[in-house]
Structure formats: structure tokens, C-alpha cells
Design an enzyme around this catalytic site. Structure first.
Site, mmCIF file in Angstrom:
data_model
loop_
_atom_site.group_PDB
_atom_site.id
_atom_site.type_symbol
_atom_site.label_atom_id
_atom_site.label_comp_id
_atom_site.label_asym_id
_atom_site.label_seq_id
_atom_site.Cartn_x
_atom_site.Cartn_y
_atom_site.Cartn_z
ATOM 1 N N HIS A 160 4.414 -2.255 -31.089
ATOM 2 C CA HIS A 160 3.684 -1.480 -30.781
ATOM 3 C C HIS A 160 3.110 -0.613 -31.949
ATOM 4 O O HIS A 160 2.067 -0.360 -32.062
ATOM 5 C CB HIS A 160 4.179 -0.843 -29.583
ATOM 6 C CG HIS A 160 3.270 0.516 -29.119
ATOM 7 N ND1 HIS A 160 2.613 0.493 -28.168
ATOM 8 C CD2 HIS A 160 3.188 1.656 -29.694
ATOM 9 C CE1 HIS A 160 2.000 1.729 -27.668
ATOM 10 N NE2 HIS A 160 2.285 2.534 -29.025
ATOM 11 N N GLU A 161 4.057 -0.079 -32.414
ATOM 12 C CA GLU A 161 3.812 0.666 -33.823
ATOM 13 C C GLU A 161 3.144 -0.168 -34.714
ATOM 14 O O GLU A 161 2.424 0.613 -35.693
ATOM 15 C CB GLU A 161 5.229 1.531 -34.401
ATOM 16 C CG GLU A 161 6.145 2.210 -33.363
ATOM 17 C CD GLU A 161 5.115 3.501 -32.618
ATOM 18 O OE1 GLU A 161 4.032 3.867 -33.386
ATOM 19 O OE2 GLU A 161 5.277 3.919 -31.595
ATOM 20 N N HIS A 164 -0.563 -0.095 -34.528
ATOM 21 C CA HIS A 164 -1.114 1.192 -35.075
ATOM 22 C C HIS A 164 -1.350 1.232 -36.419
ATOM 23 O O HIS A 164 -2.373 1.501 -37.323
ATOM 24 C CB HIS A 164 -0.420 2.427 -34.809
ATOM 25 C CG HIS A 164 -0.316 2.825 -33.285
ATOM 26 N ND1 HIS A 164 -1.180 3.196 -32.473
ATOM 27 C CD2 HIS A 164 0.950 2.927 -32.596
ATOM 28 C CE1 HIS A 164 -0.977 3.691 -31.430
ATOM 29 N NE2 HIS A 164 0.212 3.474 -31.232
#
Length: 297
Positions: A160-161, A164
Site C-alpha cells: 500500500h505504501e 504511494h
């Protein structure tokens, strides 16, 4: 079209190199795999368990990234930079001066606002890469964090990170107490209360964390019930997206896209989240597949 990584190749692809003092650059991408640099801040108390936990987390992340990018990319290699103040293991390599601020993933002290929650410093626009992933030693070691309960699998959190960081996509969830990105919204075409989520197929309940029971609805001109949160069901979900909304759900293995064949991963353009605001209501996979790493796949 580039050749895909073959199924099963991920089982042994993550090599851990623990070094002190390696000069590093940004994320390296080669042969469909990423070489990531992780650095531990010199102020983090020495604990060799951080290294083994990072290795486990990144191995899990590699598997999940492979699935989420539709069997295309994975984590090929990881280098961990250990502070010179730590007791050196003879197996580690020593070279030059460590540069903490060039690492892709940084293990550091808690952030005053974020605490122990992982985050990416992401000052750019849609599609622009972030600067780094911030982790704390307490999160890595799961020191009274209840990591699995509060965040889910740590490897999934890292993916998820990483989305980004590398692809410049944004969160698809709401923020408690936020007028701009509330945790739920009233559907424009009805009075139905919907969670700020992607996909719209995610099911669950709205819960008042202070008073208990269901949330009281508000109107869209004021912050909706500040005590309200949406709790996705961990047993009844059929949605397979999105990694940028609820990667902790077992069924969620994909990014949302605007025109999928399967509605279980269809992007929810109506949700008032950062992804829709920053990326002109485009799905996360719509943005990711235009990245140079993925384009043509």
C-alpha cells in the site's frame, strides 16, 4: 508486451544484503523487479530483530506486489543499511559512509502526528513519486502495536505504501473528522449512506465509536458524525479491490480500475477521497498502468 514473471519465481527471489555505509540512490527497477534500499536511523536502539522482521515483511510484500500488479512486478533485492553504532556482524559488508536520507524505506522515530503508523512523504501530484516510506521500530517489531489487528499483514501494508512511493497514487479511504474526505457520504442519487471506499462492493457497518451502535447521518455541508467509522466485514466481502483502500481484507488483491470486466474491482468515482481529488476521479490502476515500470504490460 513485456514477458511476465513466471508463477512460483517469487519463492526465492528476495535476497537480503545487510550493509553498513553503502551509498544508495532511489528505487532501482530492472527485469521487472525492484531493488529497494532500507535504512535504520542511528537513533533507533540496537535490536537485531528489526532486520529479521524487515526481511519477513518485505518477503510478504514481494508476493503481494506480484499479485496486485497482475503477476508483473516484485521485489527482487533488498539492501538494509545498519547504523555504524550497532555491533557489527562479520557477515555484513562495510563500505563508505551511510546516507540515511537516500533510503526508500526509513526506520526512524515516531512522527509527532502519525505516531507509529506507516506513511509516505508524498508532496507531489497524481503520478508523482513520493520521497520515502517511514516506519518505526515499534511497528517493525510489533511492540504493543497489535499490528495484525490494527493494520493487517505488514507485507500488504508495505505494498500500500509502496504504491504511494513509486506510482504516485493516493488513499481511497475517508479520514475521521474530515469535511473534505469524510469516512462516509450521502449518495447524490439517493439518501443511501455509503462508505468512502473503493470498490463500492465492499460491505460492512457504520459504527459510532463513542456511543456505540449505528452512526447518525449528517448533511454534506458539515463534517459527518465525528465519532463514526466504517468497519468492513472480514467475512462477507466479495470485492477484490482496492489495495489503496482496504488491503487488510483477505479478498482484496487488486487496485481499482475505471473500466474493469469485473465490477468487484470497479473504481468508485463518487467517493470523496484523495485519489479522486488528486487524480481527477481516475482509478489507481489507471494511474499505475501508465507508469514506465508497468506501461505496455
Amino acid at each position: 508486451m513485456k514477458e511476465q514473471v513466471k508463477d512460483g519465481q517469487l519463492l526465492n527471489i528476495l535476497c537480503l544484503f545487510v550493509m553498513v555505509g553503502l551509498r544508495v540512490e532511489a528505487v532501482d527497477f530492472k527485469d521487472q523487479g525492484y531493488h529497494l534500499f532500507v535504512a535504520i536511523n542511528k537513533d533507533v536502539p540496537e535490536n537485531i530483530g528489526i532486520i529479521s522482521e524487515l526481511q519477513s515483511m518485505l518477503t510478504s510484500a514481494s508476493d503481494y506486489l506480484y499479485t496486485a500488479t497482475r503477476k508483473y512486478t516484485y521485489i527482487r533485492r533488498v539492501t538494509i543499511l545498519v547504523p555504524a553504532t550497532w555491533t557489527r556482524d562479520p557477515a555484513w559488508e562495510l563500505e563508505g559512509e551511510m546516507i540515511f536520507t537516500r533510503a526508500d524505506i526509513r526506520v526512524d522515530e515516531p512522527h509527532p502526528a502519525m505516531g507509529n503508523s506507516p506513511y509516505v512523504f508524498q508532496p507531489g501530484q497524481c503520478g508523482d513519486p513520493g520521497r520515502y516510506i517511514h516506519l518505526t521500530s515499534d511497528f517493525v517489531l510489533d511492540n504493543q502495536i497489535d499490528r495484525q489487528i490494527n493494520y493487517g499483514d505488514a507485507g500488504r501494508v508495505l505494498v500500500h505504501e509502496f504504491a504511494h512511493l513509486r506510482y504516485g497514487v493516493f488513499g481511497e479511504y475517508g479520514v475521521r473528522d474530515s469535511l473534505q474526505h469524510p469516512v462516509y457520504y450521502i449518495d447524490d442519487n439517493s439518501t443511501i449512506l455509503r462508505p468512502t471506499a473503493c470498490s463500492a462492493e465492499v460491505v460492512g457497518v457504520f459504527h459510532d465509536v463513542v456511543n456505540g451502535g449505528d452512526c447518525a447521518t449528517g448533511d454534506t455541508s458539515t463534517p459527518l458524525n465525528e465519532n463514526c467509522i466504517f468497519l468492513p466485514s472480514t467475512t462477507d466481502n466479495v470485492a477484490t479491490a482496492s489495495v489503496m483502500y482496504a488491503q487488510f481484507l483477505q479478498e482484496v488483491t487488486e487496485f481499482c480500475e475505471s473500466n474493469p470486466q469485473d465490477k468487484k474491482r470497479k473504481h468508485n468515482a463518487d467517493a470523496p477521497n484523495r485519489q479522486n481529488k488528486m487524480c481527477n476521479k481516475r482509478g489507481t490502476w489507471d494511474v499505475i498502468r501508465e507508469h514506465l515500470d508497468i506501461r505496455g504490460h
